[in-house]
Write an enzyme that holds these catalytic residues in place. Structure first.
Site, PDB file in Angstrom:
ATOM      1  N   ASP A  23       0.840  -1.192   0.000  1.00 47.30           N
ATOM      2  CA  ASP A  23       0.000   0.000   0.000  1.00 47.30           C
ATOM      3  C   ASP A  23       0.878   1.246   0.000  1.00 47.30           C
ATOM      4  O   ASP A  23       1.947   1.246  -0.604  1.00 47.30           O
ATOM      5  CB  ASP A  23      -0.942  -0.042   1.210  1.00 47.30           C
ATOM      6  CG  ASP A  23      -2.297   0.572   0.939  1.00 47.30           C
ATOM      7  OD1 ASP A  23      -2.353   1.805   0.787  1.00 47.30           O
ATOM      8  OD2 ASP A  23      -3.292  -0.161   0.877  1.00 47.30           O
ATOM      9  N   HIS A  54      -3.489   6.066   3.533  1.00 51.11           N
ATOM     10  CA  HIS A  54      -4.301   4.941   3.086  1.00 51.11           C
ATOM     11  C   HIS A  54      -3.789   3.620   3.677  1.00 51.11           C
ATOM     12  O   HIS A  54      -4.560   2.826   4.223  1.00 51.11           O
ATOM     13  CB  HIS A  54      -4.269   4.895   1.565  1.00 51.11           C
ATOM     14  CG  HIS A  54      -5.215   3.930   0.933  1.00 51.11           C
ATOM     15  ND1 HIS A  54      -4.890   2.605   0.698  1.00 51.11           N
ATOM     16  CD2 HIS A  54      -6.475   4.088   0.451  1.00 51.11           C
ATOM     17  CE1 HIS A  54      -5.907   1.998   0.112  1.00 51.11           C
ATOM     18  NE2 HIS A  54      -6.887   2.878  -0.054  1.00 51.11           N
ATOM     19  N   ASN A 179     -13.358   0.979  -7.269  1.00 54.85           N
ATOM     20  CA  ASN A 179     -14.409   1.915  -6.847  1.00 54.85           C
ATOM     21  C   ASN A 179     -14.967   2.764  -7.984  1.00 54.85           C
ATOM     22  O   ASN A 179     -15.407   3.883  -7.772  1.00 54.85           O
ATOM     23  CB  ASN A 179     -13.847   2.871  -5.781  1.00 54.85           C
ATOM     24  CG  ASN A 179     -13.194   2.162  -4.633  1.00 54.85           C
ATOM     25  OD1 ASN A 179     -13.695   1.141  -4.159  1.00 54.85           O
ATOM     26  ND2 ASN A 179     -12.067   2.682  -4.166  1.00 54.85           N
ATOM     27  N   SER A 253     -11.120  -0.644  -0.908  1.00 51.58           N
ATOM     28  CA  SER A 253      -9.852  -0.687  -0.187  1.00 51.58           C
ATOM     29  C   SER A 253     -10.063  -1.009   1.286  1.00 51.58           C
ATOM     30  O   SER A 253      -9.182  -1.573   1.936  1.00 51.58           O
ATOM     31  CB  SER A 253      -9.134   0.667  -0.289  1.00 51.58           C
ATOM     32  OG  SER A 253      -8.558   0.850  -1.554  1.00 51.58           O
TER      33      SER A 253
END
Length: 315
Positions: A23, A54, A179, A253
């Site tokens: 990530d 994130h 998304n 996520s």
């Protein structure tokens, strides 16, 4: 999230299981990771740490430690985690970086790898057209990138499947479906699962949300891409905030680390059985076969939710 997946009711916590989070890095000094051995590796050139936030949130969902008795992570018993920084502070990265990080994570003992990242196909087309590319040419270039990514990750997973069959190092890969859908704009505005989640053998994860009180049923999140394998909670997810504190985020996520955490619980379940060997095919089967439609508002919408909401082992 930890309640509806059955994590809080499970006797397993992920103890003895090493996971990897590929990530934006991690805020290693955050209180949520106290007592967890974090092994960091930077693949971006920016250096370790998390200038985006994130990755810290995602890691917290998998193995963050309870705060004042509040459990917000799926597998708080995890004591060793590999943190591969493959996305920079602006959220961008390359397929080469991700591939190198997968190899690094497996070589260092990860048995579950979470990738809350993916290729934004419509966004790529939009960026090319904004730069002056004709629409048809931009679409063709994006399609080639999509195809090349899927083929690469197909090959990666096939290679590690062969290694697992020979009892060599391998891992189960879990990835966010993406998304790019916009059901809130048009119920038919649904985009297919993005790579790397689109690759054969990677557990692709859709996001679920609650439509409101009494919160007794879950629906697919409006942004969640279609044709996933399973689903996890992905709206208003509470987890660690880089720099300190906590916050809520939305996205596939956020759903993916719920599934990675449940996979870690199943891995511990296997370690506690006679022989104590982790079988990735069995974990995959448990995730898909044990997924439930009981709490879903539309349990027959397999295009949006796959096999259903993942469930933790209970015995």
């Amino acid at each position: 999230g930890v309640f509806v997946t059955g994590a809080t009711q499970s006797p397993y916590t992920g103890d003895g299981v090493t996971v990897a989070v590929l990530d934006t890095g991690i805020d290693a000094g955050h209180e949520a990771f106290a007592g967890v051995t974090l092994i960091e590796e930077d693949f971006t050139g920016e250096g370790n740490g998390d200038g985006n936030g994130h990755g810290t949130h995602v890691a917290g969902t998998i193995f963050g430690q309870p705060k004042d008795g509040l459990r917000f992570s799926v597998a708080p018993g995890i004591r060793r985690a590999l943190i591969g920084k493959v996305l920079g502070a602006e959220g961008g990265g390359s397929t080469d970086q991700i591939f190198a990080a997968i190899q690094w994570a497996i070589d260092n003992g990860a048995v579950i790898i979470n990738m809350s990242l993916g290729m934004d196909f419509p966004g790529y087309v939009a960026r090319l057209t904004a730069a002056g590319w004709p629409t048809n040419l931009a679409t063709s270039r994006a399609l080639k990138a999509y195809r090349d990514n899927v083929r690469l990750f197909d090959a990666v997973v096939a290679m590690y499947r062969r290694r697992a069959a020979m009892a060599a190092e391998s891992a189960l890969l879990v990835a966010a479906a993406g998304n790019e859908s916009k059901r809130d704009v048009d119920p038919n505005y649904m985009i297919d699962v993005a790579p790397p989640a689109a690759a054969d053998g990677i557990v692709s994860v859709a996001a679920l949300a609650t439509p409101g009180a009494p919160h007794s049923a879950l629906t697919v999140a409006s942004f969640s891409n279609i044709n996933p394998q399973v689903s996890g909670p992905g709206a208003a997810i509470y987890s660690a905030k880089a720099g300190g504190g906590y916050r809520y985020l939305n996205g596939t996520s956020m759903a993916s680390p719920h599934v990675a955490g449940i996979a870690a619980l199943w891995a511990q379940w296997q370690l506690n059985r006679p022989g104590g060997r982790i079988d990735f095919n069995m974990i995959n089967a448990k995730l898909l076969g044990g997924a439930s439609g009981e709490r879903l508002a539309d349990p027959n919408d397999v295009v949006s939710t796959g096999a259903g909401l993942v469930q933790a082992p209970t015995v």
